[in-house]
Design a protein around this motif. Structure first.
Motif, mmCIF file in Angstrom:
data_model
loop_
_atom_site.group_PDB
_atom_site.id
_atom_site.type_symbol
_atom_site.label_atom_id
_atom_site.label_comp_id
_atom_site.label_asym_id
_atom_site.label_seq_id
_atom_site.Cartn_x
_atom_site.Cartn_y
_atom_site.Cartn_z
ATOM 1 N N GLY A 79 4.296 -18.576 16.888
ATOM 2 C CA GLY A 79 3.795 -17.295 16.412
ATOM 3 C C GLY A 79 2.567 -16.856 17.187
ATOM 4 O O GLY A 79 2.165 -17.502 18.170
ATOM 5 N N LEU A 80 1.961 -15.767 16.765
ATOM 6 C CA LEU A 80 0.757 -15.254 17.418
ATOM 7 C C LEU A 80 -0.053 -14.478 16.376
ATOM 8 O O LEU A 80 0.535 -13.822 15.504
ATOM 9 N N ASP A 81 -1.365 -14.563 16.475
ATOM 10 C CA ASP A 81 -2.242 -13.821 15.570
ATOM 11 C C ASP A 81 -3.176 -12.951 16.411
ATOM 12 O O ASP A 81 -4.158 -13.447 16.965
ATOM 13 N N LEU A 82 -2.822 -11.677 16.524
ATOM 14 C CA LEU A 82 -3.625 -10.749 17.327
ATOM 15 C C LEU A 82 -4.769 -10.130 16.529
ATOM 16 O O LEU A 82 -5.528 -9.336 17.069
ATOM 17 N N ALA B 259 3.326 -7.896 13.200
ATOM 18 C CA ALA B 259 2.576 -7.954 11.936
ATOM 19 C C ALA B 259 1.067 -8.032 12.188
ATOM 20 O O ALA B 259 0.278 -7.288 11.583
ATOM 21 N N THR B 260 0.666 -8.932 13.084
ATOM 22 C CA THR B 260 -0.771 -9.113 13.299
ATOM 23 C C THR B 260 -1.363 -7.990 14.149
ATOM 24 O O THR B 260 -2.556 -7.693 14.042
ATOM 25 N N TYR B 261 -0.528 -7.360 14.997
ATOM 26 C CA TYR B 261 -1.017 -6.198 15.752
ATOM 27 C C TYR B 261 -1.289 -5.032 14.799
ATOM 28 O O TYR B 261 -2.284 -4.322 14.920
ATOM 29 N N GLY B 262 -0.384 -4.870 13.835
ATOM 30 C CA GLY B 262 -0.619 -3.849 12.818
ATOM 31 C C GLY B 262 -1.849 -4.169 11.982
ATOM 32 O O GLY B 262 -2.662 -3.288 11.671
ATOM 33 N N MET B 263 -1.997 -5.452 11.619
ATOM 34 C CA MET B 263 -3.174 -5.864 10.852
ATOM 35 C C MET B 263 -4.452 -5.607 11.622
ATOM 36 O O MET B 263 -5.486 -5.240 11.039
ATOM 37 N N LEU B 264 -4.408 -5.794 12.940
ATOM 38 C CA LEU B 264 -5.585 -5.524 13.782
ATOM 39 C C LEU B 264 -6.085 -4.095 13.565
ATOM 40 O O LEU B 264 -7.273 -3.860 13.351
ATOM 41 N N TRP B 265 -5.141 -3.148 13.584
ATOM 42 C CA TRP B 265 -5.528 -1.741 13.426
ATOM 43 C C TRP B 265 -6.000 -1.457 12.007
ATOM 44 O O TRP B 265 -6.928 -0.673 11.781
ATOM 45 N N VAL B 266 -5.348 -2.082 11.025
ATOM 46 C CA VAL B 266 -5.769 -1.905 9.631
ATOM 47 C C VAL B 266 -7.207 -2.402 9.443
ATOM 48 O O VAL B 266 -8.055 -1.731 8.839
#
Length: 325
Positions: free
Chosen positions: A75-78, A133-140
């Motif tokens: 996985g990855l957490d951006l 998911a984490t790219y979207g979370m980054l913007w949130v």
């Protein structure tokens, strides 16, 4: 689904393995970089510069160590950089409002962990690829942080709290001691516990791991929560070190953390890598950046060099995998 028995898990990964060989080569690379910089710069081997390198490497390591577990599962957490920013701003506010550093630290860790848990829920329950998911979370998180801070900057924290990121103990920066503690915990968890072995198994083959009885969803929730909590810890260190918090504090933190994980030998395809390797990766990256500063290389070239190092690390990973297959 039943839990897998201890006997069904592969034996604990020996440190004298392929992972150890990769770490050995990276240690040699770090020593080579040190030798070159010692020749090119008279100030590289000064005590002040060495302590600065260790402190900077520790800050990158705190974020990258949790991220390592995520990458081990393929996985990855951006969102780690944005998570650091939000956690630091909220922790700073709590310290200002209550005057309690302990409550601020708890809040920062909790905020980071909750963000990580939400990432895990998106990946496991909603089945959104981790990158998305984490790219979207980054913007949130960026949106929440900028809205929350409204252009303001928090500064002026208690002297005792500032010792966490800026203080020394027996001549060494306190973040270095924290690095050693979490390096030991992370290595033991990944290499010597059943949960650690299950994380490796999920990264190597998630279908086989699920069929073997490993609770894949729960383990993924765990690794994303740990990644978020370590981002929360990094937010405390940064808050203490900088003595200020503002909305853009985490914008430059995600790429170095990912770079440290990849340079340290953890495969983007999962199942291969170590937390100790990530420490070496953070050290190599910090040495390179420190060397460019000492040699007065323009700041405009530093992202380019970092990007090239990341590309080389991924290329070596892919080449190694093809050879192994």
């Amino acid at each position: 689904m039943t839990d897998i028995s201890k006997d069904a898990i592969a034996p604990p990964r020996s440190f004298l393995s392929q992972d150890a060989i990769q770490v050995f080569y990276r240690l040699l690379a770090a020593l080579l970089i040190c030798a070159v910089l010692a020749v090119l710069s008279d100030s590289f081997l000064s005590l002040g510069n060495i302590l600065n390198v260790l402190r900077q490497a520790s800050l990158t390591f705190f974020i990258a160590s949790g991220l390592t577990l995520v990458v081990l599962t393929a996985g990855l957490d951006l969102s780690v950089g944005a998570n650091v920013a939000l956690s630091a701003c909220i922790a700073g506010t709590v310290i200002h409002k209550t005057g309690s550093p302990a409550l601020g630290i708890f809040t920062g860790l909790a905020c980071g962990g909750i963000v990580g848990l939400l990432n895990g829920v998106m990946v496991t329950a909603l089945r959104i690829p981790s990158f998305i998911a984490t790219y979207g979370m980054l913007w949130v998180l960026n949106g929440l942080t900028y809205w929350y801070m409204a252009g303001e900057t928090l500064h002026g924290f208690p002297a005792g709290f500032r010792q966490i990121g800026s203080g020394y103990l027996f001549g060494l920066p306190i973040p270095v001691y924290l690095l050693l503690v979490f390096l030991g915990i992370g290595t033991l968890f990944a290499q010597r516990t059943i949960w650690g072995q299950e994380i490796y198994a999920i990264g190597a083959n998630p279908v086989a791991a699920r069929l073997s009885g490993i609770p894949v969803a729960r383990r993924l929730l765990l690794v994303y929560a740990v990644s978020g909590t370590m981002a929360g810890l990094a937010s405390i260190i940064f808050l203490s070190r900088l003595n200020s918090a503002e909305a853009d504090i985490g914008e430059s933190l995600t790429l170095p953390a990912i770079a440290a994980v990849l340079i340290g030998g953890t495969s983007l395809f999962g199942g291969v890598g170590t937390v100790f390797g990530t420490f070496i990766g953070a050290l190599i990256l910090t040495l390179v950046l420190n060397g460019m500063n000492l040699l007065s290389v323009s700041a405009n070239w530093q992202p380019l060099v970092t990007g090239i190092i990341v590309i080389l690390a991924v290329w070596l990973d892919m080449k190694t995998r093809r050879r192994a297959q």
